[in-house]
Design a protein around this motif. Structure first.
Motif, PDB file in Angstrom:
ATOM      1  N   SER A 158       0.831  -1.210   0.000  1.00 52.65           N
ATOM      2  CA  SER A 158       0.000   0.000   0.000  1.00 52.65           C
ATOM      3  C   SER A 158       0.863   1.256   0.000  1.00 52.65           C
ATOM      4  CB  SER A 158      -0.948   0.001   1.203  1.00 52.65           C
ATOM      5  OG  SER A 158      -1.902  -1.024   1.080  1.00 52.65           O
ATOM      6  N   LEU A 159       1.937   1.238   0.792  1.00 49.49           N
ATOM      7  CA  LEU A 159       2.842   2.385   0.794  1.00 49.49           C
ATOM      8  C   LEU A 159       3.580   2.484  -0.541  1.00 49.49           C
ATOM      9  CD1 LEU A 159       3.701   4.694   2.640  1.00 49.49           C
ATOM     10  CD2 LEU A 159       5.556   3.242   3.510  1.00 49.49           C
ATOM     11  N   GLN A 160       3.854   1.335  -1.165  1.00 51.27           N
ATOM     12  CA  GLN A 160       4.456   1.343  -2.502  1.00 51.27           C
ATOM     13  C   GLN A 160       3.536   2.039  -3.503  1.00 51.27           C
ATOM     14  OE1 GLN A 160       7.192   0.456  -4.184  1.00 51.27           O
ATOM     15  NE2 GLN A 160       8.330  -0.052  -2.316  1.00 51.27           N
ATOM     16  N   TRP A 161       2.228   1.765  -3.414  1.00 50.56           N
ATOM     17  CA  TRP A 161       1.292   2.414  -4.335  1.00 50.56           C
ATOM     18  C   TRP A 161       1.234   3.921  -4.086  1.00 50.56           C
ATOM     19  CZ3 TRP A 161       1.609  -0.732  -7.776  1.00 50.56           C
ATOM     20  CH2 TRP A 161       1.063  -2.020  -7.825  1.00 50.56           C
ATOM     21  N   HIS A 162       1.520   4.344  -2.850  1.00 54.56           N
ATOM     22  CA  HIS A 162       1.612   5.777  -2.551  1.00 54.56           C
ATOM     23  C   HIS A 162       2.729   6.403  -3.389  1.00 54.56           C
ATOM     24  CE1 HIS A 162       1.161   9.475  -0.390  1.00 54.56           C
ATOM     25  NE2 HIS A 162       2.293   9.363   0.295  1.00 54.56           N
ATOM     26  N   LEU A 163       3.841   5.685  -3.510  1.00 56.23           N
ATOM     27  CA  LEU A 163       4.928   6.147  -4.387  1.00 56.23           C
ATOM     28  C   LEU A 163       4.503   6.062  -5.842  1.00 56.23           C
ATOM     29  CD1 LEU A 163       8.090   4.447  -2.784  1.00 56.23           C
ATOM     30  CD2 LEU A 163       7.073   6.654  -2.246  1.00 56.23           C
ATOM     31  N   GLY A 164       3.789   4.987  -6.184  1.00 56.64           N
ATOM     32  CA  GLY A 164       3.341   4.789  -7.559  1.00 56.64           C
ATOM     33  C   GLY A 164       2.385   5.862  -8.036  1.00 56.64           C
ATOM     34  N   ILE A 170      -1.191   8.283  -2.902  1.00 60.44           N
ATOM     35  CA  ILE A 170      -2.133   7.177  -2.893  1.00 60.44           C
ATOM     36  C   ILE A 170      -3.513   7.593  -3.408  1.00 60.44           C
ATOM     37  CG2 ILE A 170      -2.803   7.564  -0.487  1.00 60.44           C
ATOM     38  CD1 ILE A 170      -2.462   4.143  -2.309  1.00 60.44           C
ATOM     39  N   LYS A 171      -3.911   8.857  -3.197  1.00 62.85           N
ATOM     40  CA  LYS A 171      -5.213   9.302  -3.694  1.00 62.85           C
ATOM     41  C   LYS A 171      -5.247   9.281  -5.217  1.00 62.85           C
ATOM     42  CE  LYS A 171      -8.831  12.774  -3.172  1.00 62.85           C
ATOM     43  NZ  LYS A 171      -9.291  12.562  -4.560  1.00 62.85           N
ATOM     44  N   HIS A 172      -4.165   9.753  -5.840  1.00 59.97           N
ATOM     45  CA  HIS A 172      -4.091   9.705  -7.300  1.00 59.97           C
ATOM     46  C   HIS A 172      -4.119   8.257  -7.779  1.00 59.97           C
ATOM     47  CE1 HIS A 172      -2.921  10.783 -11.405  1.00 59.97           C
ATOM     48  NE2 HIS A 172      -2.067   9.763 -11.340  1.00 59.97           N
ATOM     49  N   PHE A 173      -3.424   7.387  -7.066  1.00 59.94           N
ATOM     50  CA  PHE A 173      -3.404   5.976  -7.450  1.00 59.94           C
ATOM     51  C   PHE A 173      -4.811   5.394  -7.389  1.00 59.94           C
ATOM     52  CE2 PHE A 173      -3.096   1.460  -6.824  1.00 59.94           C
ATOM     53  CZ  PHE A 173      -2.088   1.076  -7.699  1.00 59.94           C
ATOM     54  N   MET A 178      -6.428   2.483  -9.859  1.00 60.84           N
ATOM     55  CA  MET A 178      -7.004   1.320  -9.198  1.00 60.84           C
ATOM     56  C   MET A 178      -7.927   0.531 -10.121  1.00 60.84           C
ATOM     57  SD  MET A 178      -6.719  -0.254  -6.393  1.00 60.84           S
ATOM     58  CE  MET A 178      -7.396  -1.858  -6.037  1.00 60.84           C
ATOM     59  N   ASP A 179      -8.644   1.193 -11.009  1.00 64.66           N
ATOM     60  CA  ASP A 179      -9.547   0.483 -11.913  1.00 64.66           C
ATOM     61  C   ASP A 179      -8.791  -0.484 -12.833  1.00 64.66           C
ATOM     62  OD1 ASP A 179     -11.727   1.630 -10.765  1.00 64.66           O
ATOM     63  OD2 ASP A 179     -12.077   3.109 -12.349  1.00 64.66           O
TER      64      ASP A 179
END
Length: 260
Positions: A158-164, A170-173, A178-179
């Motif tokens: 989840s923290l990785q997706w924050h970087l992603g 994470i909100k942009h992710f 996410m879709d």
């Protein structure tokens, strides 16, 4: 058992992984330990409600599941049963933290707890890719340990997706990425674990291991794990304390571990 446990503040049980055996053992330990001591099980899959079911004092029974190799890996999964008290959970969390572990509290009982379920979920897809001849066994392992596995050794997914998510985090992710990820989740496969698939994995792993024994591979793994933990500020060789966070001392009393 009475001589070993009559003065124990905490018992870390590592008995065979059989529900009937553990239920009987805990009833026996319940009789000979001080009533305010903690009984913690290393069970990797049996739920605490089952383990505590024959105890007169089930409120002090918890799961304290370490992760292999337990003398190196900090993770401990703490799980309470239907009759476990919140105080016992808190005491277990504080104890494991005090010896340099990283305890996590599972708020619900699940077969296999959580870390083994993570492994099972990943391995299901790995086996599917091997069965579908997408990758060899060796390349499937390489895809994990030379790709996301390296990042997982630093921070969780989840923290990785924050970087992603870039500048939006994470909100942009979640809003924009996410879709597509959800669509990929729906495409994940379920392997048919046949004798042929099992043998295919065995053959691939033996090629991958080469002339190294299981013990040699374990030593290689331990050396790298210790190096990673030191880089992260967790020195397992000198008491397993972190530089960034001082572990709390147990709040109720000094805890001395006795294994059964």
């Amino acid at each position: 058992m009475k001589e070993a446990l009559s003065h124990a503040d905490l018992v870390q049980e590592n008995a065979p992984e059989r529900p009937d055996f553990k239920m009987k053992l805990y009833a026996q330990m319940d009789e000979v330990t001080p009533v305010d001591s903690l009984l913690a099980s290393s069970s990797s899959g049996i739920t605490p409600s089952v383990i505590q079911s024959q105890c007169k004092h089930p409120e002090r029974v918890v799961i304290g599941h370490p992760f292999n190799p337990p003398h190196i890996i900090p993770l401990v999964e703490v799980v309470g049963g239907t009759k476990t008290s919140p105080e016992a959970i808190q005491q277990a969390m504080e104890f494991y933290a005090s010896i340099g572990k990283k305890p996590i509290h599972l708020k619900k009982e699940l077969p296999g707890h959580v870390a083994n379920r993570f492994q099972a979920a990943l391995y299901r897809e790995m086996l599917y890719l091997i069965q579908e001849n997408v990758l060899s066994v060796e390349d499937t392992d390489a895809a994990v340990c030379y790709g996301p596995g390296l990042r997982w050794g630093v921070m969780g997914q989840s923290l990785q997706w924050h970087l992603g998510g870039g500048a939006g985090g994470i909100k942009h992710f979640m809003d924009h990425l996410m879709d597509p990820l959800q669509g990929m989740m729906k495409a994940l496969g379920t392997p048919n674990i046949t004798p042929e698939l099992k043998q295919k994995v065995v053959d691939g792993v033996m090629r991958e291991a080469g002339d190294k024994s299981v013990d040699q591979l374990a030593q290689d793994e331990n050396r790298v794990l210790i190096g990673l933990l030191k880089l992260r500020g967790i020195d397992k060789a000198s008491g397993a304390t972190t530089k960034s966070e001082k572990p709390k001392s147990p709040s109720q009393k000094a805890t001395t571990g006795v294994s059964a």
